[in-house]
Design a protein around this motif. Structure first.
Motif, PDB file in Angstrom:
ATOM      1  N   ILE A  46       0.789  -1.233  -0.141  1.00  0.00           N
ATOM      2  CA  ILE A  46       0.170  -0.035  -0.115  1.00  0.00           C
ATOM      3  C   ILE A  46       0.924   1.189   0.141  1.00  0.00           C
ATOM      4  O   ILE A  46       0.294   2.552   0.153  1.00  0.00           O
ATOM      5  CB  ILE A  46      -1.216   0.254   1.238  1.00  0.00           C
ATOM      6  CG1 ILE A  46      -0.223  -0.252   2.343  1.00  0.00           C
ATOM      7  CG2 ILE A  46      -2.151  -1.153   0.759  1.00  0.00           C
ATOM      8  CD1 ILE A  46      -1.233  -0.232   3.600  1.00  0.00           C
ATOM      9  N   THR A  47       2.204   0.913  -0.307  1.00  0.00           N
ATOM     10  CA  THR A  47       2.981   2.399  -0.315  1.00  0.00           C
ATOM     11  C   THR A  47       3.688   2.290  -1.764  1.00  0.00           C
ATOM     12  O   THR A  47       4.825   2.743  -1.869  1.00  0.00           O
ATOM     13  CB  THR A  47       3.997   2.433   0.560  1.00  0.00           C
ATOM     14  OG1 THR A  47       4.842   1.175   1.075  1.00  0.00           O
ATOM     15  CG2 THR A  47       3.347   2.763   2.279  1.00  0.00           C
ATOM     16  N   ALA A  48       3.279   1.464  -2.697  1.00  0.00           N
ATOM     17  CA  ALA A  48       3.957   1.518  -4.074  1.00  0.00           C
ATOM     18  C   ALA A  48       2.655   1.288  -5.083  1.00  0.00           C
ATOM     19  O   ALA A  48       1.555   1.115  -4.651  1.00  0.00           O
ATOM     20  CB  ALA A  48       4.690   0.077  -4.051  1.00  0.00           C
ATOM     21  N   SER A  49       2.803   1.572  -6.311  1.00  0.00           N
ATOM     22  CA  SER A  49       1.990   1.808  -7.302  1.00  0.00           C
ATOM     23  C   SER A  49       2.364   0.919  -8.746  1.00  0.00           C
ATOM     24  O   SER A  49       3.660   0.529  -8.756  1.00  0.00           O
ATOM     25  CB  SER A  49       2.010   3.201  -7.885  1.00  0.00           C
ATOM     26  OG  SER A  49       1.264   4.168  -6.834  1.00  0.00           O
ATOM     27  N   VAL A  50       1.567   0.608  -9.580  1.00  0.00           N
ATOM     28  CA  VAL A  50       1.802   0.102 -10.757  1.00  0.00           C
ATOM     29  C   VAL A  50       0.911   0.966 -11.760  1.00  0.00           C
ATOM     30  O   VAL A  50      -0.202   1.263 -11.578  1.00  0.00           O
ATOM     31  CB  VAL A  50       1.336  -1.317 -11.145  1.00  0.00           C
ATOM     32  CG1 VAL A  50       1.704  -1.499 -12.505  1.00  0.00           C
ATOM     33  CG2 VAL A  50       2.425  -2.402 -10.293  1.00  0.00           C
ATOM     34  N   PHE A  51       1.809   1.672 -12.662  1.00  0.00           N
ATOM     35  CA  PHE A  51       1.057   2.522 -13.454  1.00  0.00           C
ATOM     36  C   PHE A  51       1.586   2.371 -14.916  1.00  0.00           C
ATOM     37  O   PHE A  51       2.767   2.015 -15.138  1.00  0.00           O
ATOM     38  CB  PHE A  51       1.033   4.137 -13.097  1.00  0.00           C
ATOM     39  CG  PHE A  51       2.499   4.670 -12.898  1.00  0.00           C
ATOM     40  CD1 PHE A  51       3.070   4.445 -11.779  1.00  0.00           C
ATOM     41  CD2 PHE A  51       2.985   5.516 -13.900  1.00  0.00           C
ATOM     42  CE1 PHE A  51       4.444   4.943 -11.608  1.00  0.00           C
ATOM     43  CE2 PHE A  51       4.350   5.939 -13.715  1.00  0.00           C
ATOM     44  CZ  PHE A  51       4.831   5.702 -12.831  1.00  0.00           C
ATOM     45  N   ILE A  52       0.992   3.193 -15.888  1.00  0.00           N
ATOM     46  CA  ILE A  52       1.367   3.078 -17.244  1.00  0.00           C
ATOM     47  C   ILE A  52       1.743   4.646 -17.708  1.00  0.00           C
ATOM     48  O   ILE A  52       0.795   5.401 -17.346  1.00  0.00           O
ATOM     49  CB  ILE A  52       0.315   2.461 -18.263  1.00  0.00           C
ATOM     50  CG1 ILE A  52       0.142   0.921 -18.097  1.00  0.00           C
ATOM     51  CG2 ILE A  52       0.523   2.789 -19.728  1.00  0.00           C
ATOM     52  CD1 ILE A  52      -0.734   0.302 -18.940  1.00  0.00           C
ATOM     53  N   ASN A  53       2.820   4.747 -17.906  1.00  0.00           N
ATOM     54  CA  ASN A  53       3.286   6.297 -18.617  1.00  0.00           C
ATOM     55  C   ASN A  53       4.350   6.019 -19.495  1.00  0.00           C
ATOM     56  O   ASN A  53       4.871   5.077 -19.959  1.00  0.00           O
ATOM     57  CB  ASN A  53       3.550   7.155 -17.650  1.00  0.00           C
ATOM     58  CG  ASN A  53       2.761   8.453 -18.097  1.00  0.00           C
ATOM     59  OD1 ASN A  53       3.170   8.856 -19.145  1.00  0.00           O
ATOM     60  ND2 ASN A  53       1.811   8.987 -17.212  1.00  0.00           N
ATOM     61  N   ASP A  54       5.169   6.969 -20.051  1.00  0.00           N
ATOM     62  CA  ASP A  54       6.319   7.136 -20.761  1.00  0.00           C
ATOM     63  C   ASP A  54       7.482   6.655 -20.075  1.00  0.00           C
ATOM     64  O   ASP A  54       7.589   7.136 -18.929  1.00  0.00           O
ATOM     65  CB  ASP A  54       6.185   8.561 -21.351  1.00  0.00           C
ATOM     66  CG  ASP A  54       7.161   8.811 -22.373  1.00  0.00           C
ATOM     67  OD1 ASP A  54       7.778   7.908 -22.871  1.00  0.00           O
ATOM     68  OD2 ASP A  54       7.213  10.038 -23.087  1.00  0.00           O
ATOM     69  N   LEU A  92      -0.127   8.281   0.563  1.00  0.00           N
ATOM     70  CA  LEU A  92      -0.738   9.337  -0.267  1.00  0.00           C
ATOM     71  C   LEU A  92      -0.289   9.081  -1.538  1.00  0.00           C
ATOM     72  O   LEU A  92      -1.278   9.219  -2.665  1.00  0.00           O
ATOM     73  CB  LEU A  92      -0.631  10.624   0.506  1.00  0.00           C
ATOM     74  CG  LEU A  92      -1.039  10.856   1.901  1.00  0.00           C
ATOM     75  CD1 LEU A  92      -0.938  12.059   2.496  1.00  0.00           C
ATOM     76  CD2 LEU A  92      -2.493  10.674   1.827  1.00  0.00           C
ATOM     77  N   LYS A  93       0.916   9.024  -1.879  1.00  0.00           N
ATOM     78  CA  LYS A  93       1.578   8.906  -3.111  1.00  0.00           C
ATOM     79  C   LYS A  93       1.056   7.996  -4.054  1.00  0.00           C
ATOM     80  O   LYS A  93       0.673   7.946  -5.052  1.00  0.00           O
ATOM     81  CB  LYS A  93       3.191   9.069  -3.134  1.00  0.00           C
ATOM     82  CG  LYS A  93       3.642  10.409  -2.886  1.00  0.00           C
ATOM     83  CD  LYS A  93       5.066  10.489  -2.504  1.00  0.00           C
ATOM     84  CE  LYS A  93       5.560  11.808  -2.208  1.00  0.00           C
ATOM     85  NZ  LYS A  93       6.550  12.033  -1.064  1.00  0.00           N
ATOM     86  N   ARG A  94       0.953   6.707  -3.387  1.00  0.00           N
ATOM     87  CA  ARG A  94       0.399   5.522  -3.957  1.00  0.00           C
ATOM     88  C   ARG A  94      -1.058   5.719  -4.376  1.00  0.00           C
ATOM     89  O   ARG A  94      -1.483   5.183  -5.678  1.00  0.00           O
ATOM     90  CB  ARG A  94       0.643   4.415  -3.117  1.00  0.00           C
ATOM     91  CG  ARG A  94      -0.061   3.135  -3.438  1.00  0.00           C
ATOM     92  CD  ARG A  94      -1.441   2.848  -2.974  1.00  0.00           C
ATOM     93  NE  ARG A  94      -2.259   2.073  -3.674  1.00  0.00           N
ATOM     94  CZ  ARG A  94      -1.993   0.626  -3.592  1.00  0.00           C
ATOM     95  NH1 ARG A  94      -1.219   0.288  -2.589  1.00  0.00           N
ATOM     96  NH2 ARG A  94      -2.879  -0.207  -4.455  1.00  0.00           N
ATOM     97  N   GLN A  95      -1.614   6.350  -3.647  1.00  0.00           N
ATOM     98  CA  GLN A  95      -3.096   6.574  -3.994  1.00  0.00           C
ATOM     99  C   GLN A  95      -3.573   7.338  -5.123  1.00  0.00           C
ATOM    100  O   GLN A  95      -4.243   7.241  -5.943  1.00  0.00           O
ATOM    101  CB  GLN A  95      -3.809   7.445  -2.696  1.00  0.00           C
ATOM    102  CG  GLN A  95      -5.356   7.074  -2.602  1.00  0.00           C
ATOM    103  CD  GLN A  95      -5.722   5.775  -2.343  1.00  0.00           C
ATOM    104  OE1 GLN A  95      -4.928   4.981  -1.739  1.00  0.00           O
ATOM    105  NE2 GLN A  95      -6.730   5.513  -3.035  1.00  0.00           N
ATOM    106  N   ILE A  96      -2.567   8.371  -5.352  1.00  0.00           N
ATOM    107  CA  ILE A  96      -2.464   9.181  -6.632  1.00  0.00           C
ATOM    108  C   ILE A  96      -2.191   8.426  -7.896  1.00  0.00           C
ATOM    109  O   ILE A  96      -2.658   8.493  -8.697  1.00  0.00           O
ATOM    110  CB  ILE A  96      -1.707  10.400  -6.377  1.00  0.00           C
ATOM    111  CG1 ILE A  96      -2.260  11.367  -5.165  1.00  0.00           C
ATOM    112  CG2 ILE A  96      -1.407  11.255  -7.818  1.00  0.00           C
ATOM    113  CD1 ILE A  96      -1.262  12.401  -4.499  1.00  0.00           C
ATOM    114  N   MET A  97      -1.054   7.903  -7.588  1.00  0.00           N
ATOM    115  CA  MET A  97      -0.510   6.898  -8.735  1.00  0.00           C
ATOM    116  C   MET A  97      -1.078   5.683  -9.002  1.00  0.00           C
ATOM    117  O   MET A  97      -0.823   5.006 -10.336  1.00  0.00           O
ATOM    118  CB  MET A  97       1.092   6.779  -8.735  1.00  0.00           C
ATOM    119  CG  MET A  97       1.847   8.275  -8.356  1.00  0.00           C
ATOM    120  SD  MET A  97       1.653   9.100  -9.974  1.00  0.00           S
ATOM    121  CE  MET A  97       2.833   8.533 -11.084  1.00  0.00           C
TER     122      MET A  97
END
Ligand code: ZN
Length: 138
Positions: A46-54, A92-97
Motif C-alpha cells: 500500500i506504499t507502491a504503485s503500478v501505472f502506465i506512462n512514458d 498518499l503518493k500511491r493513492q494518486i499514482m
C-alpha cells in the motif's frame, strides 16, 4: 480458459524510485502461452504503485516534484499516520499514482498505445516488495 499467476520481487536502493517492469511482464506473458486475453499487474503493497506512462527520465523527475508538492515526505510529524511509521506520504503518493493496470493481450503481445510502458512506483523502498501479475485468456 487458461490462467497464470506470478509474483515479481522488487527491492529498490532508494526510498522513491520508478522501475520499468514491461520486460518482466512480457516474460510472464510468454511463459503463460496466452495469446488473447487480459493481464492485470498490481502492487501488493500500500506504499507502491503500478501505472502506465512514458519511459522518459524528465517525466519521472516531474512526478517526483509533483508528488512531493502534494504529499511532502517531511516533516514526518505533519501526518497523523506517522507515529510508529514514517511513511504517510508514501501511502498518499500511491493513492494518486494508482494500484494496478490492466492491459489487453492481442496475438500474444501486450496491446499498448504508442509509448505506453508499465512502471512500478516505489514510495517507501529499500525493502523487498511484490508485484502480482495475473493473466487470463486462451
Ligand atoms: Zn504506513
Amino acid at each position: 480458459m487458461k490462467s497464470y499467476r506470478k509474483e515479481l520481487w522488487i527491492n529498490t536502493s532508494k526510498r522513491r524510485e520508478y522501475i520499468n517492469i514491461t520486460p518482466e511482464v512480457n516474460k510472464c506473458l510468454i511463459d503463460s502461452g496466452i495469446k488473447e486475453g487480459i493481464v492485470l499487474v498490481n502492487a501488493m503493497h500500500i506504499t507502491a504503485s503500478v501505472f502506465i506512462n512514458d519511459d522518459e527520465s524528465g517525466l519521472h523527475h516531474d512526478f517526483e516534484i509533483w508528488l512531493e508538492k502534494l504529499a511532502p515526505e517531511k516533516p514526518h510529524k505533519q501526518y497523523q499516520h506517522n507515529g510508529y511509521e514514517d511513511n504517510a506520504d508514501a501511502h498518499l503518493k500511491r493513492q494518486i499514482m494508482g494500484r494496478e493496470v490492466v492491459v489487453a493481450i492481442t496475438q500474444g503481445k501486450l496491446d499498448f498505445g504508442p509509448w505506453e510502458q508499465i512502471f512500478y512506483g516505489e514510495y517507501d523502498g529499500m525493502r523487498k516488495k511484490r508485484v502480482l501479475v495475473k493473466i487470463i485468456g486462451e
